[in-house]
Design a protein around this motif. Structure first.
Motif, PDB file in Angstrom:
ATOM      1  N   THR A  28      32.442  25.080  85.877  1.00  0.00           N
ATOM      2  CA  THR A  28      32.743  25.361  84.477  1.00  0.00           C
ATOM      3  C   THR A  28      33.777  24.368  83.962  1.00  0.00           C
ATOM      4  N   PHE A  29      34.793  24.094  84.771  1.00  0.00           N
ATOM      5  CA  PHE A  29      35.833  23.150  84.378  1.00  0.00           C
ATOM      6  C   PHE A  29      35.238  21.771  84.098  1.00  0.00           C
ATOM      7  N   ASP A  30      34.343  21.305  84.978  1.00  0.00           N
ATOM      8  CA  ASP A  30      33.705  20.001  84.778  1.00  0.00           C
ATOM      9  C   ASP A  30      32.909  19.966  83.481  1.00  0.00           C
ATOM     10  N   ARG A  31      32.150  21.004  83.231  1.00  0.00           N
ATOM     11  CA  ARG A  31      31.353  21.068  81.998  1.00  0.00           C
ATOM     12  C   ARG A  31      32.247  21.117  80.767  1.00  0.00           C
ATOM     13  N   LEU A  32      33.342  21.880  80.852  1.00  0.00           N
ATOM     14  CA  LEU A  32      34.291  21.954  79.754  1.00  0.00           C
ATOM     15  C   LEU A  32      34.927  20.588  79.502  1.00  0.00           C
ATOM     16  N   CYS A  33      35.301  19.897  80.560  1.00  0.00           N
ATOM     17  CA  CYS A  33      35.892  18.560  80.411  1.00  0.00           C
ATOM     18  C   CYS A  33      34.913  17.593  79.758  1.00  0.00           C
ATOM     19  N   ALA A  34      33.638  17.703  80.079  1.00  0.00           N
ATOM     20  CA  ALA A  34      32.629  16.843  79.444  1.00  0.00           C
ATOM     21  C   ALA A  34      32.566  17.123  77.946  1.00  0.00           C
ATOM     22  N   ILE A  35      32.663  18.392  77.556  1.00  0.00           N
ATOM     23  CA  ILE A  35      32.671  18.749  76.132  1.00  0.00           C
ATOM     24  C   ILE A  35      33.917  18.180  75.463  1.00  0.00           C
ATOM     25  N   LEU A  36      35.068  18.346  76.099  1.00  0.00           N
ATOM     26  CA  LEU A  36      36.319  17.847  75.536  1.00  0.00           C
ATOM     27  C   LEU A  36      36.293  16.324  75.393  1.00  0.00           C
ATOM     28  N   ALA A  37      35.800  15.638  76.419  1.00  0.00           N
ATOM     29  CA  ALA A  37      35.729  14.171  76.356  1.00  0.00           C
ATOM     30  C   ALA A  37      34.795  13.721  75.240  1.00  0.00           C
ATOM     31  N   ARG A  38      33.672  14.392  75.112  1.00  0.00           N
ATOM     32  CA  ARG A  38      32.686  14.023  74.094  1.00  0.00           C
ATOM     33  C   ARG A  38      33.170  14.341  72.680  1.00  0.00           C
ATOM     34  N   ASP A  39      33.638  15.563  72.463  1.00  0.00           N
ATOM     35  CA  ASP A  39      33.964  16.021  71.112  1.00  0.00           C
ATOM     36  C   ASP A  39      35.333  15.579  70.622  1.00  0.00           C
ATOM     37  N   TYR A  40      36.258  15.368  71.554  1.00  0.00           N
ATOM     38  CA  TYR A  40      37.629  15.022  71.161  1.00  0.00           C
ATOM     39  C   TYR A  40      38.032  13.623  71.608  1.00  0.00           C
TER      40      TYR A  40
END
Length: 102
Positions: free
Chosen positions: A4-16
């Motif tokens: 979950t952390f990895d997937r969340l980090c991918a969202i954060l890197a992409r969106d922010y």
């Protein structure tokens, strides 16, 4: 296996547009420039990406780890309702500091 952390980090890197070295479980969201409005936006993206439904009650999410544990809890509820095993998440043995706001 992606956590979950990895997937969340991918969202954060992409969106922010954040760098991976900035994204640690204890990193405060505020230090990344994500305010309460940004957290709401992030959670809408999380809802779509993870296929979960957010509860109507507000919760206090201060760090990336808080968000990952919150997602893990929602995934567990969803999977329990569907009879599927929960996904492996981040820091499963750690207590969740994400608490409902007054």
């Amino acid at each position: 296996m992606t956590t979950t952390f990895d997937r969340l980090c991918a969202i954060l890197a992409r969106d922010y547009k954040l760098q991976a070295d900035q994204l640690m479980p204890g990193t405060p969201l505020e230090s990344l420039g994500i305010d309460s409005l940004g957290i709401a936006d992030l959670l809408f993206n999380v809802e779509d990406e993870f296929g979960i439904n957010l509860p109507p009650e507000p919760v206090q999410l201060l760090t990336i780890g808080d968000v990952a544990r919150f997602i893990d809890g929602l995934l567990a509820i969803r999977d329990d309702a569907n009879g599927a095993p929960p996904e492996a998440g981040l820091l499963e043995a750690a207590p969740s500091p994400a608490t409902p706001l007054p």
